[in-house]
Enzyme design. Structure first.
Site, PDB file in Angstrom:
ATOM      1  N   TYR A  33      45.731   0.257  -4.677  1.00 44.40           N
ATOM      2  CA  TYR A  33      44.880  -0.858  -5.105  1.00 44.40           C
ATOM      3  C   TYR A  33      43.753  -0.375  -6.002  1.00 44.40           C
ATOM      4  O   TYR A  33      42.582  -0.440  -5.630  1.00 44.40           O
ATOM      5  CB  TYR A  33      44.348  -1.601  -3.883  1.00 44.40           C
ATOM      6  N   ASP A  47      47.618  -6.114   8.730  1.00 40.90           N
ATOM      7  CA  ASP A  47      46.813  -7.145   8.097  1.00 40.90           C
ATOM      8  C   ASP A  47      47.573  -8.460   7.953  1.00 40.90           C
ATOM      9  O   ASP A  47      47.853  -8.924   6.861  1.00 40.90           O
ATOM     10  CB  ASP A  47      46.375  -6.578   6.734  1.00 40.90           C
ATOM     11  N   GLU A  78      53.094  -1.928  -3.883  1.00 41.27           N
ATOM     12  CA  GLU A  78      51.992  -2.895  -3.753  1.00 41.27           C
ATOM     13  C   GLU A  78      50.918  -2.533  -4.751  1.00 41.27           C
ATOM     14  O   GLU A  78      50.547  -1.359  -4.879  1.00 41.27           O
ATOM     15  CB  GLU A  78      51.340  -2.855  -2.354  1.00 41.27           C
TER      16      GLU A  78
HETATM   17  C1  GCB Z   1      47.948  -3.061   2.134  1.00 39.34           C
HETATM   18  C2  GCB Z   1      48.935  -3.479   3.170  1.00 39.34           C
HETATM   19  C3  GCB Z   1      49.117  -4.979   3.200  1.00 39.34           C
HETATM   20  C4  GCB Z   1      47.792  -5.676   3.044  1.00 39.34           C
HETATM   21  C5  GCB Z   1      47.167  -5.276   1.719  1.00 39.34           C
HETATM   22  C6  GCB Z   1      45.781  -5.899   1.571  1.00 39.34           C
HETATM   23  O1  GCB Z   1      47.908  -1.928   1.741  1.00 39.34           O
HETATM   24  O2  GCB Z   1      50.185  -2.854   3.033  1.00 39.34           O
HETATM   25  O3  GCB Z   1      49.692  -5.310   4.435  1.00 39.34           O
HETATM   26  O4  GCB Z   1      47.910  -7.059   3.124  1.00 39.34           O
HETATM   27  O5  GCB Z   1      47.026  -3.902   1.658  1.00 39.34           O
HETATM   28  O6  GCB Z   1      45.651  -6.916   0.940  1.00 39.34           O
HETATM   29  O7  GCB Z   1      44.854  -5.373   2.150  1.00 39.34           O
END
Ligand code: GCB
Length: 617
Positions: A487, A184, A523
Site C-alpha cells: 500500500y 480486517d 493488493e
Molecule cells: C491488507 C489486507 C486486507 C485489508 C487491507 C486494508 O493488507 O490483506 O485484508 O482489508 O490490507 O485495507 O487494510
C-alpha cells in the site's frame, strides 16, 4: 470432521434435492444464562425447547448479525441456535436410498441434530459438509432440524482471534470479555449458504476428479486442439471391483455428444478439436463448459447419474508469467469479499449475479477469494464467465505456527481442494493472506502445506499472499508464484503519491530478481468515501484513489514489458464491513464499488485500464 467428498448438489434422475432455505427459528443464549444453556436445557430436543420468548425468525442463508436492530445480536459471540421444521416425503423411506443433510457453510462451529438425535458436527466456517440422516428421519411426517452455531474464534481457528479477560474492575465489570482480531473484515456468523436434504441412491457416486490437459497438433497450415480428460469416479459400492463400470459421456453446451464410452471408472478420454476454456477476452469465447455425465453401473444396472460441468484447459507457469492452455495470461482483477448490506456473508444470488455483471463491465479476468473460500455458486459463476480464481483459505494474518493450527489448516486445505478441484477457473491455491512469514518457523509450516497441496493437485500453482519484505520473507521459497500486497502512499508514506511509481518498480523488481517466479501485485489501493472530493487529491477522497491507481499503472506497464510481473489486482472490488475501528469509517472503503455495488469514480478508471489491457493480451 465428516468425509469431504462433496459434489455439488445437482439433481438428476437418480438424485432428489430439497431446499431447506427460508425462515428458521433463531435464538441466541440470553446474557443472564450460562453460555452452554442450550445444551444443558436440550434446545435440540424435538419438543421445541427453544424458548419462544427470546427467539425470532431468521432467514437462511444469511448472517444473523445485521438483520435485527439490536447490537447485542450484531456483536454476539457464543452459541446461536437455529431450528427448521420440515416435511420428508414417505417415498424416501426406501432401502435403496440414503438421505443426507448438506450445508453450504455454517460459520464457525456447527453441531447438528435431527429430531433430537445428534448427527454430526463441523469445524470451519467456509466449506460445505454433509451428514447422513437416513435413520434419524421420520418419513411422511414433519421433522425438526436443529443447528447450534458458535462464532467464537481463537488462536487455533482460521482466521484467528484473541480473547481477553481484562481484570481491571475500575474499567470493566467482573467477568468481562473483549476480543481482538487481526483480520480486517467483520466476523459475520450464521448459516451462510444453502441447506439441502439430498436423497441419493444407497450405492452412489461419491466423488469425481477430472484433470484436463491441452495439446496443439500441427496439421500443415492448421492446428488441431486436443483435450485430454483424465477422470476418476469414486463410489460407495462395497462389493467386488469387477462389478463396477462407468458409462461416461461428454456433451457440448448445445447438448451434442462428443464422447461416449462404457469403461472402468478411472480412465482418460481424448477429444480432438476440443473447444477450450479460456479466461475472459483471452483468445476465444471465455469459459466454455462441457458436461461430464456419468452413470455408475453395478453389474450392468444404473445405480446413480451425475452431471458435472467442466472446462478443458491447462495451467502452467515459467519464471515470469502464468499460462492458460500454454499461452501467457496477465491477471487483471481484484480481491473481493463475500459481503453485502444486511445479508453480511449470506449467499445472495442477486449480489452474485450483479458482481459478475460488474466484473464483465470492468473488463477484469481474475479474482482472489480473499480471505476464505467463497460459495460454490460463486465458483460456478467464475467457471461460466471465464474468470481466473486464486482460491484462498481463511488463514488471514496468522502469526503462530504450532501443530494445532497446522493440523486444522491441513484439514481446511483438504476440504477446499476436495470441493474446488474440478473448477477450470481455479488456477492457484493460496495457503494464506499476509501471515507473519518473516518468522523463521513459518518456513517449515508453509513447506508442509505446499507439500500437502502438491500431493493432491499438481496441476495448479501453489502460493500465499505476502506483505513481508522481499529480503526477509522465509516462506515464499516454497511457492510457485509470489503474490505481494503493498500500500504505497497509504499505509506507508501516507499522502505521498509521487513515491508510488518508484517504490512499485523497485519492490516488484526486487521480488522477481530474488526468486525468478511469476510475481502478482495482489493488493494495492486507497480508501475513498464515495462522493468525497478534494483538489489537490488527499487521502480518503475519490480523487486520491484515482491518483493512486494512475501512479501505479506506469510502473506496472514498465514491469510487464520486462517480464517482471504477471498480474495486477486492486484492493478491493467493493467496500465491505469491518469491525468498528477508528481507522475505518464504517468499513474498509478501498472498493471500486460502493457496498451496494455502484461504481465510484475510480471504477471507471480501472475499467478503462482493464479493457485496454484486454485488447493487447
Ligand atoms: C491488507 C489486507 C486486507 C485489508 C487491507 C486494508 O493488507 O490483506 O485484508 O482489508 O490490507 O485495507 O487494510
Amino acid at each position: 470432521q465428516p468425509i469431504t467428498s462433496i459434489l455439488y448438489p445437482y439433481e438428476s434422475e437418480t438424485r432428489e434435492v430439497k431446499a431447506l432455505d427460508g425462515l428458521w427459528k433463531f435464538c441466541t443464549t440470553p446474557a443472564n444464562k450460562p453460555p452452554d444453556e442450550g445444551f444443558s436445557d436440550q434446545w435440540y430436543a424435538p419438543n421445541d425447547k427453544m424458548d419462544n420468548q427470546h427467539c425470532q425468525l431468521m432467514p437462511v442463508p444469511a448472517s444473523y448479525n445485521d438483520i435485527p436492530t439490536d447490537s447485542s445480536i450484531r456483536d454476539y459471540v457464543g452459541w446461536a441456535w437455529y431450528r427448521k421444521i420440515h416435511f420428508v416425503p414417505s417415498r424416501w423411506s426406501n432401502d435403496d436410498l440414503k438421505i443426507f443433510v448438506r450445508f453450504g457453510s455454517v460459520h464457525y462451529y456447527a453441531v447438528v441434530w435431527m429430531n433430537g438425535q445428534q448427527i454430526g458436527e463441523h469445524v470451519g466456517g467456509h466449506l460445505p459438509f454433509q451428514l447422513e440422516v437416513t435413520s434419524a428421519l421420520k418419513y411422511g411426517s414433519s421433522n425438526s432440524l436443529t443447528v447450534a452455531v458458535n462464532n467464537t474464534l481463537t488462536n487455533i481457528t482460521l482466521p484467528q482471534m484473541q480473547i481477553h479477560h481484562p481484570n481491571d474492575t475500575s474499567r470493566y465489570p467482573p467477568g468481562y470479555i473483549t476480543y481482538s482480531q487481526k483480520f480486517d473484515f467483520f466476523n459475520y456468523a450464521g448459516i451462510h449458504r444453502p441447506v439441502y436434504l439430498l436423497a441419493l441412491p444407497a450405492v452412489h457416486i461419491s466423488d469425481i476428479n477430472l484433470i484436463t490437459e491441452v495439446e496443439y497438433e500441427k496439421n500443415g497450415e492448421s492446428n488441431t486442439t486436443i483435450g485430454n480428460i483424465q477422470f476418476l469416479v469414486a463410489h460407495t459400492y462395497q462389493g467386488s471391483a469387477d462389478d463396477v463400470m462407468c458409462d461416461v459421456s461428454i456433451t457440448t453446451q448445445g447438448g451434442g455428444e462428443v464422447h461416449r464410452s462404457i469403461t472402468t471408472c478411472s480412465s482418460t478420454i481424448t477429444i480432438r478439436g476440443a473447444k477450450l476454456w479460456w479466461p475472459r477476452f483471452a483468445h476465444a469465447r471465455p469459459g466454455y463448459l462441457y458436461t461430464f455425465e456419468v452413470s455408475l453401473l453395478i453389474q450392468g444396472r444404473t445405480m446413480d447419474v451425475y452431471r458435472l460441468p467442466f472446462g478443458i484447459r491447462s495451467v502452467s507457469w515459467d519464471s515470469s508469467v502464468l499460462k492458460i492452455n500454454h499461452k501467457p495470461v496477465y491477471l487483471r482483477g481484484f480481491g473481493m469479499h463475500e459481503d453485502s448490506n444486511l445479508r453480511g456473508k449470506g449467499l445472495d444470488l442477486v449480489h452474485t449475479i450483479r458482481d459478475f455483471e460488474l466484473i464483465k463491465w470492468l473488463g477484469a479476468n481474475a479474482l482472489r477469494t480473499s480471505h476464505y473460500p467463497y460459495s460454490e455458486e460463486i465458483m460456478n459463476m467464475a467457471d461460466e464467465f471465464g474468470v481466473l480464481v486464486i482460491a484462498e483459505t481463511p488463514a488471514c494474518t496468522i502469526d503462530s505456527f504450532g501443530n494445532e493450527i497446522l493440523s486444522h489448516h491441513k484439514a481446511v486445505l483438504n476440504e477446499l481442494i476436495s470441493r474446488d478441484k474440478n473448477h477450470p477457473s481455479v488456477i492457484a491455491w493460496s495457503i494464506a493472506n499476509e501471515p507473519y512469514s518473516d518468522l523463521p518457523q513459518s518456513s517449515s509450516y508453509f513447506k508442509t502445506l505446499a507439500k500437502l497441496i502438491r500431493s493432491r493437485d499438481t496441476t495448479r500453482a501453489v502460493t500465499f499472499v505476502t506483505s513481508r519484505h522481499w529480503d526477509n520473507d522465509k516462506a515464499v521459497q516454497h511457492m510457485d508464484i509470489i503474490c505481494v500486497n503493498r500500500y504505497a502512499a497509504w499505509y506507508s508514506d501516507s499522502g505521498l503519491l509521487s513515491l508510488i511509481e518508484r517504490q512499485t518498480n523497485e519492490e516488484l523488481k526486487s521480488w522477481h530478481d530474488k526468486w525468478k517466479r511469476p510475481i502478482i501485485m495482489s493488493e494495492y489501493g486507497a480508501g475513498s468515501l464515495s462522493g468525497f472530493h478534494l483538489l489537490p487529491a488527499a487521502m480518503w477522497t475519490e480523487d486520491y484513489q484515482i491518483m493512486t491507481f494512475l501512479k501505479h499503472f506506469p510502473a506496472f506497464d514498465n514491469l510487464r514489458s520486462k517480464g517482471l510481473i504477471a498480474g495486477e489486482m486492486i484492493w478491493n472490488f467493493a467496500d465491505f464491513a469491518t469491525p468498528q475501528e477508528y481507522i475505518r469509517p464504517g468499513g474498509c472503503m478501498k472498493g471500486l464499488m460502493t457496498r451496494d455495488r455502484q461504481p465510484k469514480a475510480a471504477a471507471h478508471l480501472a475499467r478503462w485500464r482493464y479493457w485496454k489491457l484486454a485488447q493487447n493480451i
